[in-house]
Enzyme design. Structure first.
Site, PDB file in Angstrom:
ATOM      1  N   ASP A  17      69.449  14.518  54.739  1.00 42.95           N
ATOM      2  CA  ASP A  17      70.466  13.905  55.588  1.00 42.95           C
ATOM      3  C   ASP A  17      70.504  14.672  56.893  1.00 42.95           C
ATOM      4  O   ASP A  17      71.040  15.777  56.977  1.00 42.95           O
ATOM      5  CB  ASP A  17      71.829  13.961  54.878  1.00 42.95           C
ATOM      6  CG  ASP A  17      72.962  13.437  55.750  1.00 42.95           C
ATOM      7  OD1 ASP A  17      72.684  12.636  56.661  1.00 42.95           O
ATOM      8  OD2 ASP A  17      74.124  13.838  55.517  1.00 42.95           O
ATOM      9  N   ALA A  18      69.912  14.103  57.928  1.00 41.33           N
ATOM     10  CA  ALA A  18      69.782  14.794  59.211  1.00 41.33           C
ATOM     11  C   ALA A  18      70.771  14.221  60.209  1.00 41.33           C
ATOM     12  O   ALA A  18      70.652  13.066  60.635  1.00 41.33           O
ATOM     13  CB  ALA A  18      68.357  14.664  59.739  1.00 41.33           C
ATOM     14  N   GLY A  19      71.761  15.044  60.581  1.00 41.96           N
ATOM     15  CA  GLY A  19      72.785  14.598  61.506  1.00 41.96           C
ATOM     16  C   GLY A  19      72.780  15.390  62.792  1.00 41.96           C
ATOM     17  O   GLY A  19      71.874  16.192  63.060  1.00 41.96           O
ATOM     18  N   SER A  21      74.869  17.744  63.686  1.00 44.57           N
ATOM     19  CA  SER A  21      75.248  19.143  63.516  1.00 44.57           C
ATOM     20  C   SER A  21      74.340  19.895  62.551  1.00 44.57           C
ATOM     21  O   SER A  21      73.991  21.049  62.792  1.00 44.57           O
ATOM     22  CB  SER A  21      76.701  19.252  63.039  1.00 44.57           C
ATOM     23  OG  SER A  21      77.586  18.685  63.972  1.00 44.57           O
ATOM     24  N   ASP A 122      73.477   7.150  57.418  1.00 47.44           N
ATOM     25  CA  ASP A 122      74.312   8.045  56.624  1.00 47.44           C
ATOM     26  C   ASP A 122      75.552   7.322  56.107  1.00 47.44           C
ATOM     27  O   ASP A 122      75.968   7.513  54.955  1.00 47.44           O
ATOM     28  CB  ASP A 122      74.703   9.282  57.433  1.00 47.44           C
ATOM     29  CG  ASP A 122      75.377   8.953  58.760  1.00 47.44           C
ATOM     30  OD1 ASP A 122      75.255   7.806  59.249  1.00 47.44           O
ATOM     31  OD2 ASP A 122      76.035   9.854  59.320  1.00 47.44           O
TER      32      ASP A 122
END
Length: 270
Positions: A17-19, A21, A122
């Site tokens: 899960d690449a966000g 932050s 997401d």
């Protein structure tokens, strides 16, 4: 054979899960409900494949895990520039090409949306996992970089998404956009009445956001005339202690579970 040796042989699923932050690598063994091995890496503009591989190598060494046990990878990112870096990292380190979640990934799901390319992957992962859990009308409140409310009716249709600046974003904005206000820690203050500058900011943020969340949930239920199951997730959900009674469930791994479900459904049926 020891328990440790047996665990090393069990195939693992990796949700990425690449966000904005953080990039979260969550490892799940044999589709159990356990996501106890999670690596978080801060998202930076100069992040490289080498840096990711080095962080993963240290993590696997410390946890006595084997990269070859990862058999499937699901990737969700709301930062387009991270996609090629993460794809290459997974291929190099695990020898597995990730399944990249996108708008076309939702066609086989129980949940439905009329705007598949506008909702963050997401958020769709959150919705998928929440609806799979309750099978009923639900709202997912995600305390991340942004504070989001994802609303699903009892049939699994996404009927709305609300987005406001997240708690950490609000605190950082005060620190960077004002001359004399300090950067404060993410802690609930001892009182709603600020006695010094730090407590004043903490009280304003935490009690303010408590009212915001309650008000938003009330407004959604009033307009839809629906009683929803409310699920909290995101890294900051644990610090909002005064909101505990509003949630049917708090699950910091909800996004990881949703990524896994979307990936396996598409791999199986694709």
């Amino acid at each position: 054979m020891s328990i440790f040796e047996i665990e090393r042989l069990i195939p693992m699923f990796l949700s990425v899960d690449a966000g904005n932050s953080n990039i979260v690598f969550g490892f799940n063994q044999d589709q159990s409900d356990s996501w106890d091995k999670v690596l978080r890496i801060e998202t930076t503009k100069k992040l490289s494949v080498f840096q990711l591989e080095r962080a993963l190598g240290i993590f696997f060494l410390e946890n006595r895990m084997e990269p070859e046990n990862v058999k499937h990878i699901g990737l969700s990112t709301v930062v387009p520039d991270l996609k090629p870096i993460l794809m290459q990292c997974c291929i190099n380190f695990f020898g597995v090409e990730p399944y990249f979640i996108n708008g076309s990934s939702y066609e086989k799901l129980r949940v439905k949306t009329s705007n598949p390319d506008e909702i963050g992957t997401d958020l769709m992962a959150n919705i998928t996992a929440a609806y799979d859990c309750f099978g009923d009308a639900c709202i997912v409140v995600d305390f991340g970089t942004a504070l989001t409310f994802s609303i699903v009716d009892k049939t699994g249709k996404v009927i709305g998404i609300n987005i406001v600046p997240g708690i950490k974003t609000a605190i950082n904005s005060l620190f960077t956009d004002t001359a004399r206000l300090p950067k404060v820690s993410l802690e609930m203050p001892p009182s709603v009445l600020g006695k010094d500058t730090v407590h004043a900011i903490q009280a304003g943020i935490f009690y303010g956001y408590t009212g915001l969340v309650r008000g938003m949930l009330h407004a959604i239920e009033a307009e839809t005339q629906t009683k929803f199951k409310v699920i909290a997730t995101g890294g900051l959900s644990a610090v909002m202690q005064h909101l505990t009674g509003e949630f049917a469930m708090v699950d910091v791994n909800l996004t990881l579970k949703g990524i896994q479900q979307i990936t396996l459904i598409n791999r199986k049926k694709g």
